[in-house]
Design a protein around this motif. Structure first.
Motif, PDB file in Angstrom:
ATOM      1  N   LEU A  64       0.831  -1.201   0.000  1.00 47.20           N
ATOM      2  CA  LEU A  64       0.000   0.000   0.000  1.00 47.20           C
ATOM      3  C   LEU A  64       0.868   1.255   0.000  1.00 47.20           C
ATOM      4  O   LEU A  64       0.647   2.183  -0.784  1.00 47.20           O
ATOM      5  CB  LEU A  64      -0.950   0.000   1.201  1.00 47.20           C
ATOM      6  CG  LEU A  64      -1.888   1.198   1.312  1.00 47.20           C
ATOM      7  CD1 LEU A  64      -2.757   1.333   0.070  1.00 47.20           C
ATOM      8  CD2 LEU A  64      -2.751   1.078   2.554  1.00 47.20           C
ATOM      9  N   ASN A  65       1.892   1.285   0.864  1.00 49.15           N
ATOM     10  CA  ASN A  65       2.792   2.438   0.907  1.00 49.15           C
ATOM     11  C   ASN A  65       3.532   2.612  -0.418  1.00 49.15           C
ATOM     12  O   ASN A  65       3.707   3.734  -0.899  1.00 49.15           O
ATOM     13  CB  ASN A  65       3.814   2.292   2.043  1.00 49.15           C
ATOM     14  CG  ASN A  65       3.195   2.427   3.405  1.00 49.15           C
ATOM     15  OD1 ASN A  65       2.108   2.981   3.550  1.00 49.15           O
ATOM     16  ND2 ASN A  65       3.864   1.926   4.413  1.00 49.15           N
ATOM     17  N   LYS A  67       2.614   1.687  -3.456  1.00 51.12           N
ATOM     18  CA  LYS A  67       1.704   2.174  -4.500  1.00 51.12           C
ATOM     19  C   LYS A  67       1.407   3.662  -4.308  1.00 51.12           C
ATOM     20  O   LYS A  67       1.474   4.443  -5.271  1.00 51.12           O
ATOM     21  CB  LYS A  67       0.400   1.377  -4.501  1.00 51.12           C
ATOM     22  CG  LYS A  67      -0.543   1.795  -5.610  1.00 51.12           C
ATOM     23  CD  LYS A  67      -1.757   0.923  -5.689  1.00 51.12           C
ATOM     24  CE  LYS A  67      -2.609   1.309  -6.888  1.00 51.12           C
ATOM     25  NZ  LYS A  67      -3.694   0.367  -7.099  1.00 51.12           N
ATOM     26  N   CYS A  68       1.092   4.056  -3.095  1.00 50.66           N
ATOM     27  CA  CYS A  68       0.811   5.471  -2.822  1.00 50.66           C
ATOM     28  C   CYS A  68       2.028   6.332  -3.119  1.00 50.66           C
ATOM     29  O   CYS A  68       1.916   7.398  -3.718  1.00 50.66           O
ATOM     30  CB  CYS A  68       0.368   5.662  -1.370  1.00 50.66           C
ATOM     31  SG  CYS A  68      -1.271   5.007  -1.028  1.00 50.66           S
ATOM     32  N   TYR A  69       3.198   5.860  -2.713  1.00 49.77           N
ATOM     33  CA  TYR A  69       4.429   6.621  -2.933  1.00 49.77           C
ATOM     34  C   TYR A  69       4.718   6.768  -4.428  1.00 49.77           C
ATOM     35  O   TYR A  69       5.016   7.859  -4.908  1.00 49.77           O
ATOM     36  CB  TYR A  69       5.603   5.956  -2.206  1.00 49.77           C
ATOM     37  CG  TYR A  69       6.879   6.747  -2.310  1.00 49.77           C
ATOM     38  CD1 TYR A  69       7.040   7.914  -1.576  1.00 49.77           C
ATOM     39  CD2 TYR A  69       7.908   6.350  -3.152  1.00 49.77           C
ATOM     40  CE1 TYR A  69       8.199   8.664  -1.673  1.00 49.77           C
ATOM     41  CE2 TYR A  69       9.067   7.093  -3.260  1.00 49.77           C
ATOM     42  CZ  TYR A  69       9.209   8.248  -2.517  1.00 49.77           C
ATOM     43  OH  TYR A  69      10.349   8.984  -2.624  1.00 49.77           O
ATOM     44  N   TRP A  70       4.635   5.660  -5.166  1.00 51.62           N
ATOM     45  CA  TRP A  70       4.874   5.697  -6.615  1.00 51.62           C
ATOM     46  C   TRP A  70       3.967   6.742  -7.278  1.00 51.62           C
ATOM     47  O   TRP A  70       4.411   7.528  -8.103  1.00 51.62           O
ATOM     48  CB  TRP A  70       4.628   4.318  -7.224  1.00 51.62           C
ATOM     49  CG  TRP A  70       4.715   4.310  -8.713  1.00 51.62           C
ATOM     50  CD1 TRP A  70       3.687   4.477  -9.603  1.00 51.62           C
ATOM     51  CD2 TRP A  70       5.896   4.151  -9.509  1.00 51.62           C
ATOM     52  NE1 TRP A  70       4.151   4.425 -10.893  1.00 51.62           N
ATOM     53  CE2 TRP A  70       5.504   4.223 -10.863  1.00 51.62           C
ATOM     54  CE3 TRP A  70       7.232   3.944  -9.213  1.00 51.62           C
ATOM     55  CZ2 TRP A  70       6.404   4.094 -11.912  1.00 51.62           C
ATOM     56  CZ3 TRP A  70       8.134   3.812 -10.262  1.00 51.62           C
ATOM     57  CH2 TRP A  70       7.716   3.896 -11.592  1.00 51.62           C
ATOM     58  N   ASN A  71       2.689   6.731  -6.900  1.00 55.49           N
ATOM     59  CA  ASN A  71       1.724   7.654  -7.497  1.00 55.49           C
ATOM     60  C   ASN A  71       1.916   9.096  -7.025  1.00 55.49           C
ATOM     61  O   ASN A  71       1.505  10.027  -7.701  1.00 55.49           O
ATOM     62  CB  ASN A  71       0.294   7.193  -7.200  1.00 55.49           C
ATOM     63  CG  ASN A  71      -0.049   5.924  -7.955  1.00 55.49           C
ATOM     64  OD1 ASN A  71       0.418   5.703  -9.076  1.00 55.49           O
ATOM     65  ND2 ASN A  71      -0.845   5.071  -7.353  1.00 55.49           N
ATOM     66  N   PHE A  72       2.544   9.280  -5.885  1.00 59.78           N
ATOM     67  CA  PHE A  72       2.733  10.610  -5.302  1.00 59.78           C
ATOM     68  C   PHE A  72       3.920  11.363  -5.907  1.00 59.78           C
ATOM     69  O   PHE A  72       3.882  12.575  -6.079  1.00 59.78           O
ATOM     70  CB  PHE A  72       2.906  10.483  -3.785  1.00 59.78           C
ATOM     71  CG  PHE A  72       2.873  11.783  -3.059  1.00 59.78           C
ATOM     72  CD1 PHE A  72       1.672  12.417  -2.802  1.00 59.78           C
ATOM     73  CD2 PHE A  72       4.052  12.382  -2.634  1.00 59.78           C
ATOM     74  CE1 PHE A  72       1.637  13.632  -2.134  1.00 59.78           C
ATOM     75  CE2 PHE A  72       4.032  13.597  -1.963  1.00 59.78           C
ATOM     76  CZ  PHE A  72       2.818  14.228  -1.717  1.00 59.78           C
ATOM     77  N   ARG A 180      11.002  11.347   2.247  1.00 66.24           N
ATOM     78  CA  ARG A 180      10.538  10.002   2.568  1.00 66.24           C
ATOM     79  C   ARG A 180      11.464   9.469   3.666  1.00 66.24           C
ATOM     80  O   ARG A 180      12.669   9.503   3.506  1.00 66.24           O
ATOM     81  CB  ARG A 180      10.644   9.118   1.316  1.00 66.24           C
ATOM     82  CG  ARG A 180       9.836   7.849   1.320  1.00 66.24           C
ATOM     83  CD  ARG A 180      10.285   6.646   2.064  1.00 66.24           C
ATOM     84  NE  ARG A 180      11.691   6.360   2.175  1.00 66.24           N
ATOM     85  CZ  ARG A 180      12.165   5.418   2.992  1.00 66.24           C
ATOM     86  NH1 ARG A 180      11.375   4.713   3.738  1.00 66.24           N
ATOM     87  NH2 ARG A 180      13.452   5.210   3.090  1.00 66.24           N
TER      88      ARG A 180
END
Length: 182
Positions: A64-65, A67-72, A180
């Motif tokens: 989850l982290n 995926k969110c990070y990649w998209n952010f 990060r």
């Protein structure tokens, strides 16, 4: 938490990892498992029983982290990756304009550099062997799970002395807009 109870709670994970682990040095960070059509090669530390093992077994960490990070991360970002370890999150920062990877643990640095180079990120990255904290020197205690290594007050046979600077030092020096950290 009681250390014995904590250790017992990790047994199913540890057994699963031992049964399923791919022992090759290079594995893939398979982002397809989290809905992103991308596979990134990752060099893992064979002696690491932590995040490297998780990557060899599952081909992704903290789904989850991740995926969110990649998209952010965006193309104009200057990423400050604190506690970069072997570089899996630094590699997830590949869309960024620049990546500043800070890692205090000496044995993780070569893997971090290799992963940035393997993913053609070395020219827009800088690797810094340092800790983030009070300015001066700190003692870093190594753990068999590299990502569990920690700062301690009293040196022992597992510690190494590392230079430390406050967060503001890195943010101001590199003009980062995305931090990060572990």
């Amino acid at each position: 938490m009681n250390p014995l109870i904590e250790r017992i709670s990790w047994l199913p994970h540890d057994i699963w990892c031992r049964l399923r682990e791919n022992k090759s040095k290079i594995t893939n960070l398979d982002l397809r498992k989290i809905g992103i059509d991308k596979i990134l090669p990752i060099v893992t530390a064979s002696e690491d029983k932590g995040s490297s093992t998780q990557l060899r077994v599952f081909q992704v960490r903290e789904p989850l982290n991740s995926k969110c990070y990649w998209n952010f991360v965006e193309e104009e970002d200057i990423v400050l990756d604190l506690g970069a370890n072997i570089g899996d999150t630094s590699v997830l920062s590949s869309k960024a304009k620049r990546i500043i990877a800070v890692e205090p643990l000496g044995q993780a640095i070569s893997y971090l550099k290799e992963n940035l180079k393997l993913n053609d990120l070395d020219k827009k990255s800088e690797v810094i062997r340092m800790a983030v904290g009070k300015k001066g020197w700190l003692f870093l205690e190594e753990n068999e799970k590299l990502n569990w290594s920690k700062i301690v007050d009293i040196p022992n046979e597992k510690t190494q002395k590392v230079r430390s600077e406050p967060l503001s030092y890195f943010v101001n020096k590199y003009k980062t807009n995305l931090v990060r950290m572990d």
